[in-house]
Motif scaffolding. Structure first.
Motif, PDB file in Angstrom:
ATOM      1  N   VAL A 103       2.301  -1.169   1.643  1.00  0.00           N
ATOM      2  CA  VAL A 103       2.852  -1.888   2.798  1.00  0.00           C
ATOM      3  C   VAL A 103       2.972  -3.365   2.437  1.00  0.00           C
ATOM      4  O   VAL A 103       1.984  -3.998   2.046  1.00  0.00           O
ATOM      5  CB  VAL A 103       1.969  -1.714   4.050  1.00  0.00           C
ATOM      6  CG1 VAL A 103       2.544  -2.526   5.214  1.00  0.00           C
ATOM      7  CG2 VAL A 103       1.860  -0.239   4.433  1.00  0.00           C
ATOM      8  N   LEU A 104       4.167  -3.895   2.563  1.00  0.00           N
ATOM      9  CA  LEU A 104       4.384  -5.326   2.407  1.00  0.00           C
ATOM     10  C   LEU A 104       4.040  -5.994   3.739  1.00  0.00           C
ATOM     11  O   LEU A 104       4.700  -5.752   4.752  1.00  0.00           O
ATOM     12  CB  LEU A 104       5.846  -5.602   2.048  1.00  0.00           C
ATOM     13  CG  LEU A 104       6.295  -7.068   2.032  1.00  0.00           C
ATOM     14  CD1 LEU A 104       5.535  -7.861   0.977  1.00  0.00           C
ATOM     15  CD2 LEU A 104       7.794  -7.172   1.798  1.00  0.00           C
ATOM     16  N   VAL A 105       3.000  -6.790   3.745  1.00  0.00           N
ATOM     17  CA  VAL A 105       2.555  -7.469   4.958  1.00  0.00           C
ATOM     18  C   VAL A 105       3.132  -8.875   4.985  1.00  0.00           C
ATOM     19  O   VAL A 105       2.900  -9.667   4.074  1.00  0.00           O
ATOM     20  CB  VAL A 105       1.015  -7.514   5.048  1.00  0.00           C
ATOM     21  CG1 VAL A 105       0.587  -8.342   6.258  1.00  0.00           C
ATOM     22  CG2 VAL A 105       0.457  -6.104   5.156  1.00  0.00           C
ATOM     23  N   VAL A 106       3.871  -9.162   6.042  1.00  0.00           N
ATOM     24  CA  VAL A 106       4.407 -10.499   6.279  1.00  0.00           C
ATOM     25  C   VAL A 106       3.755 -10.983   7.567  1.00  0.00           C
ATOM     26  O   VAL A 106       4.171 -10.631   8.669  1.00  0.00           O
ATOM     27  CB  VAL A 106       5.945 -10.465   6.405  1.00  0.00           C
ATOM     28  CG1 VAL A 106       6.484 -11.861   6.689  1.00  0.00           C
ATOM     29  CG2 VAL A 106       6.566  -9.888   5.148  1.00  0.00           C
ATOM     30  N   ASP A 127       9.531  -6.198  -4.848  1.00  0.00           N
ATOM     31  CA  ASP A 127       9.591  -5.577  -6.174  1.00  0.00           C
ATOM     32  C   ASP A 127       8.507  -4.519  -6.359  1.00  0.00           C
ATOM     33  O   ASP A 127       8.580  -3.710  -7.298  1.00  0.00           O
ATOM     34  CB  ASP A 127       9.460  -6.642  -7.258  1.00  0.00           C
ATOM     35  CG  ASP A 127      10.643  -7.589  -7.290  1.00  0.00           C
ATOM     36  OD1 ASP A 127      11.724  -7.212  -6.797  1.00  0.00           O
ATOM     37  OD2 ASP A 127      10.486  -8.721  -7.795  1.00  0.00           O
ATOM     38  N   ASP A 128       7.486  -4.513  -5.463  1.00  0.00           N
ATOM     39  CA  ASP A 128       6.433  -3.501  -5.539  1.00  0.00           C
ATOM     40  C   ASP A 128       6.841  -2.188  -4.881  1.00  0.00           C
ATOM     41  O   ASP A 128       6.021  -1.272  -4.782  1.00  0.00           O
ATOM     42  CB  ASP A 128       5.159  -4.026  -4.868  1.00  0.00           C
ATOM     43  CG  ASP A 128       4.571  -5.222  -5.602  1.00  0.00           C
ATOM     44  OD1 ASP A 128       4.499  -5.170  -6.840  1.00  0.00           O
ATOM     45  OD2 ASP A 128       4.184  -6.200  -4.920  1.00  0.00           O
ATOM     46  N   ALA A 129       8.091  -2.086  -4.418  1.00  0.00           N
ATOM     47  CA  ALA A 129       8.621  -0.878  -3.789  1.00  0.00           C
ATOM     48  C   ALA A 129       7.748  -0.404  -2.629  1.00  0.00           C
ATOM     49  O   ALA A 129       7.263   0.729  -2.617  1.00  0.00           O
ATOM     50  CB  ALA A 129       8.782   0.233  -4.831  1.00  0.00           C
ATOM     51  N   PRO A 130       7.532  -1.260  -1.632  1.00  0.00           N
ATOM     52  CA  PRO A 130       6.700  -0.850  -0.502  1.00  0.00           C
ATOM     53  C   PRO A 130       7.358   0.254   0.328  1.00  0.00           C
ATOM     54  O   PRO A 130       8.587   0.330   0.427  1.00  0.00           O
ATOM     55  CB  PRO A 130       6.563  -2.143   0.315  1.00  0.00           C
ATOM     56  CG  PRO A 130       7.798  -2.917  -0.010  1.00  0.00           C
ATOM     57  CD  PRO A 130       8.074  -2.625  -1.472  1.00  0.00           C
ATOM     58  N   ASP A 131       6.513   1.076   0.924  1.00  0.00           N
ATOM     59  CA  ASP A 131       7.006   2.118   1.821  1.00  0.00           C
ATOM     60  C   ASP A 131       7.352   1.551   3.193  1.00  0.00           C
ATOM     61  O   ASP A 131       8.148   2.138   3.929  1.00  0.00           O
ATOM     62  CB  ASP A 131       5.939   3.208   1.986  1.00  0.00           C
ATOM     63  CG  ASP A 131       5.574   3.850   0.665  1.00  0.00           C
ATOM     64  OD1 ASP A 131       6.400   4.610   0.134  1.00  0.00           O
ATOM     65  OD2 ASP A 131       4.470   3.573   0.150  1.00  0.00           O
ATOM     66  N   ALA A 132       6.720   0.443   3.541  1.00  0.00           N
ATOM     67  CA  ALA A 132       6.946  -0.164   4.852  1.00  0.00           C
ATOM     68  C   ALA A 132       6.726  -1.661   4.762  1.00  0.00           C
ATOM     69  O   ALA A 132       6.043  -2.159   3.860  1.00  0.00           O
ATOM     70  CB  ALA A 132       6.004   0.444   5.895  1.00  0.00           C
ATOM     71  N   VAL A 133       7.318  -2.359   5.726  1.00  0.00           N
ATOM     72  CA  VAL A 133       7.068  -3.785   5.931  1.00  0.00           C
ATOM     73  C   VAL A 133       6.397  -3.933   7.291  1.00  0.00           C
ATOM     74  O   VAL A 133       6.933  -3.482   8.308  1.00  0.00           O
ATOM     75  CB  VAL A 133       8.370  -4.609   5.907  1.00  0.00           C
ATOM     76  CG1 VAL A 133       8.095  -6.053   6.297  1.00  0.00           C
ATOM     77  CG2 VAL A 133       9.028  -4.530   4.539  1.00  0.00           C
TER      78      VAL A 133
END
Length: 338
Positions: A103-106, A127-133
């Motif tokens: 999960v890319l956490v913003v 670039d880490d190919a997250p499944d979700a943001v």
């Protein structure tokens, strides 16, 4: 859940409801400042047996930090009495993703902690190919953070917002909220996110389940989030006039945003709530105050002090007329003061 109109309570709300789901900004405090009567009213409600859970769309802060701020404002609170949009966001992610998903956490540290505790791997780049943001508010977010979110969403990541509040109250006024930042990502990608925060009832349901509440009461200052969430979740809601939505906003509220109770401030927890009654001549009365809709306008009995009962009568009159298809028009409703 009752029809979308005001209801009455002969006993104080703190006696008729076992748990209060209390919003923070605009209800318990304003920015970093106390709100008059908030601490004493919540303390009295607690002393009478009502349990409290503070439910906030803010996803940037840890429950421990929120509890410390409340305690510093003479509202003693433990972290397990705080429910944040970050926790709701993590719960929403868990409905589709397996533990270990990226999960890319913003957002702030509160959202990072909640996502990690739910068993997901937090990453910082598209670039880490997250499944979700997972996107939540933080005053430290910049263009680079929003750009990473946009890259990931455009690449197929599931976009989940902690909330979509366009503004947030501060001691200096209203500032851009998480919804304004989410809108930037939506503008770049064309993808509408799912949202975990109010007006979704997700946090309310989590709080109710946590305490096994039987007669919960939602308390908020925003019709479009706090009270809309209460209505969609089937919970009675108390709208207090200490924050964003005004008495006039309440008068003009459509059915999905209407509260069950109205109060000037949190002292409303400790008072009975008379139900407005239809009277002769198209008037609606509440206590010794009255209001009616005439054409496109709202007419208020001006004898005596305004008080909260005049707002209640005005809401009852306006809502009944609106539901019957006969107004009032926004330009026909003046500002009201409780």
């Amino acid at each position: 859940m009752s029809a979308a109109t005001l209801v009455g309570s002969e006993a104080p709300l703190a006696q008729t409801h076992d748990v209060a789901l209390v919003d923070l900004d605009g209800v318990a405090y304003q920015g970093h400042l106390p709100i008059d009567h908030a601490a004493s009213s919540l303390g009295a409600a607690r002393d009478g047996g009502m349990r409290l859970v503070f439910v906030t769309n803010n996803a940037s802060r840890e429950p421990e930090d929120v509890a410390a701020q409340l305690s510093g404002l003479d509202i003693p609170t433990s972290p397990d009495e705080v429910m944040t949009a970050a926790q709701a966001c993590a719960a929403l992610l868990a409905t589709r993703l397996e533990p270990g998903a990226k999960v890319l956490v913003v957002g702030g540290k509160g959202l990072v902690t909640a996502v990690e505790r739910a068993g997901f791997v937090v990453v910082r780049s598209a670039d880490d190919a997250p499944d979700a943001v997972a996107q939540g508010f933080s005053p430290d977010l910049g263009w680079g953070d929003l750009a990473e979110a946009a890259y990931a969403v455009a690449g197929g990541a599931w976009h989940v917002a902690s909330n979509r509040d366009l503004s947030l109250p501060t001691a200096r006024g209203f500032a851009p909220g998480n919804g304004s930042l989410v809108a930037a990502v939506v503008s770049a990608t064309g993808v509408e996110p799912d949202s975990a925060g109010k007006p979704s009832p997700t946090m309310y349901r989590m709080a109710v389940d946590r305490l096994d509440a039987r007669r919960p009461l939602v308390i908020g200052d925003r019709l479009d989030t706090d009270l809309a969430g209460a209505r969609s979740g089937g919970y009675p809601g108390l709208h207090v006039l200490t924050g964003v939505s005004s008495a006039r906003d309440a008068v003009l509220a459509p059915p999905g945003l209407r509260p069950s109770y109205l109060g000037a401030d949190l002292r409303a927890l400790l008072e009975p709530h008379p139900a407005p009654q239809r009277a002769d001549g198209g008037w609606w009365r509440c206590g010794d105050r009255a209001a009616r809709v005439v054409g496109d306008g709202l007419e208020v009995d001006r004898q005596g002090p305004q008080g909260i009962d005049v707002v209640r009568a005005a809401c009852a009159a306006a809502w009944a007329a609106a539901d019957a298809g006969s107004g009032p028009a926004p330009q026909g409703v003046a500002d009201l003061s409780a």
